[in-house]
Write a protein that holds these residues in place. Structure first.
Motif: not given
Ligand SMILES: *Cc1c(COP(=O)(O)O)cnc(C)c1O
Length: 467
Positions: A87, A101, A255-258, A260-261, A267, A304-305, A308
């Motif tokens: 990130v 989230q 960020m909500s990673a739901k 573009d994560g 998040g 998520v990592t 991204l």
């Protein structure tokens, strides 16, 4: 040779989840049982589910493999450090606060910066963002650019109205405006992108007045792709370079990673101000978790990592945005008017225009949502007077939404062109007999966010005609 429908999927399918269309009689029963509220239909009773693109994407082999690497240590888990590094690399911010989230990122952030009576301008607030601003005593001001409502070739309809923003700050005083937001892409106006030029202008205005400037960056990669495609000077840059430049103009981001994560949960808050980061982290520990997991499990953090990094792949983004364009085209050809351009994550059908015989008080968006399920087992969502209309608590006067829309959101990497063709074919069948569609009446509703739980009755055609 036939032209390609859209840039082909830059992946092949390794694992499948069966879906099936219930027989028509069963679908009728489902609708009655759900009191015509699509939120009350069970997911397994749906054939094509276009309710949301949030947390509904398909994960890659790298993401699934990464789950196994998840370090579930309470404190100092290595998964967190990998996440933090990723990130930081994209956003350039010093402090990365994980949350489970997007709305928790909103909660801890607004709790830490807002005082009662403060204003928060945004190109357009997403509904949880608006709710969190209001919940912390602030006032959420939407300032979409004037072009947002005009059908023309301008691709950046997600922009913030910078003239209005500047006037607003001067009128209210900078001390009443602790932070300004830009949502990329602008979810609530149809996933429309924001240009780098607009970002730079807004950043300059905020910083001239000593005001924080933040992103709600749930779809930062989709936005970066639109910049690459449509804004001059960015053709030769990579998505990552564009994303890094975007983040260089803001003080921080939620960020909500739901989205573009590319994950089902996750998040963060990213920022460089140490004092504010400390304040946010203290609250995080109370309501969400220790600062190296913040409500996510180690395996969520790993997913998520990996997501991204993948989301900035240009072949993926060309396919993603191309798929949305294609979907918009086939829906239009099927006879349903849509909001254009098509944006990054959903198609919005103008149900008010499509069903002119159903007045807003009888919810044309609801009528089309029900018919999509009845005819084809498809789930969309009404974005019209059920969601945004209501009754003024003081005067008792009823009001409607500005537009009666149905949103068809496209989950990432989930449906193929033939699924989308099926939706368009269903719309074609509906269009052929659309005069027979009926309006709806609410029989039961909650005071807040009524669309989730309301119950409905379908009106008969006589009732539609007399009103
Ligand atoms: C989804 C979304 C949020 C809220 O995120 P959750 O993960 O659903 O809590 C905030 N802003 C935007 C623009 C979103 O799309």
């Amino acid at each position: 040779m036939k032209e390609h429908k859209h840039p082909s999927e830059p992946f092949r399918i390794k694992s499948v989840e069966p879906i099936a269309l219930l027989p028509r009689a069963a679908r009728e029963k489902v609708l009655k049982r759900a009191r015509f509220n699509i939120f009350k239909v069970k997911a397994e009773e749906i054939y094509i589910d276009l309710l949301t693109d949030s947390g509904t994407g398909a994960m890659s082999i790298d993401q699934w493999a990464a789950l196994m690497r998840g370090d579930e240590s309470y404190a100092g888990a290595r998964s967190f450090y990998r996440f933090e590094e990723t990130v930081k690399d994209i956003t350039g911010k010093k402090f990365i606060v994980p949350t489970h989230q997007g709305r928790v990122a909103e909660n801890v952030f607004f709790s830490s910066v807002l005082k009662k009576g403060d204003y928060v301008p945004n190109n357009t607030h997403f509904d949880t963002t608006r709710a969190n601003v209001i919940h912390k005593g602030g006032e959420a001001m939407d300032m979409p650019c004037p072009e947002a409502d005009i059908e023309d070739d301008n691709p950046f309809k997600g922009n913030i109205d910078t003239q209005r923003l500047e006037r607003f700050i001067e009128e209210k005083g900078a001390d009443k405006v602790p932070v300004v937001f830009i949502t990329v892409t602008n979810n609530s106006t149809g996933g429309q992108p924001v240009s780098m030029a607009n970002i730079i202008e807004a950043s300059t205005i905020c910083h001239r007045h000593g005001i924080l400037f933040y992103y709600d960056c749930a779809r930062f990669a989709e936005n970066a792709y639109f910049i690459k495609r449509y804004e001059s000077g960015y053709e030769g840059k990579t998505i990552k370079e564009i994303a890094q430049e975007m983040f260089s103009y803001v003080d921080g981001a939620l960020m909500s990673a739901k989205k573009d994560g590319l994950a089902s949960m996750g998040g963060f808050v990213a920022l460089s101000d140490e004092k504010l980061a400390t304040k946010i982290t203290e609250l995080l520990i109370v309501i969400e978790g220790f600062p190296t997991y913040g409500g996510m499990s180690g395996r969520d953090i790993e997913a998520v990592t990996a997501g991204l990094k993948e989301v900035m792949n240009e072949d993926y983004l060309a396919y993603r945005v191309g798929q949305l364009e294609y979907f918009g085209n086939v829906i239009e050809q099927a006879g349903a008017p849509i909001i254009k351009p098509t944006g990054g994550h959903a198609i919005f059908i103008n149900a008010g225009k499509f069903l002119p015989h159903i007045p807003p008080e009888q919810f044309p968006g609801q009528s089309l949502t029900v018919e999509l399920y009845r005819e084809g087992g498809i789930r969309g969502v009404e974005i019209g007077s059920i969601m945004f209309g209501g009754e003024d608590p003081e005067t008792g006067k009823k009001y409607n939404a500005p537009k009666e829309l149905v949103r068809l959101a496209v989950p990432r990497r989930v449906y193929t062109a033939s699924h989308l063709d099926y939706v368009a074919e269903t719309l074609r069948k509906i269009a052929a007999r659309k005069g027979e569609l009926n309006g709806f009446r609410i029989t039961k509703e909650a005071k807040l966010l009524r669309h989730f739980t309301a119950e409905f009755e379908e009106m008969t055609s006589e009732q539609v005609e007399v009103s």
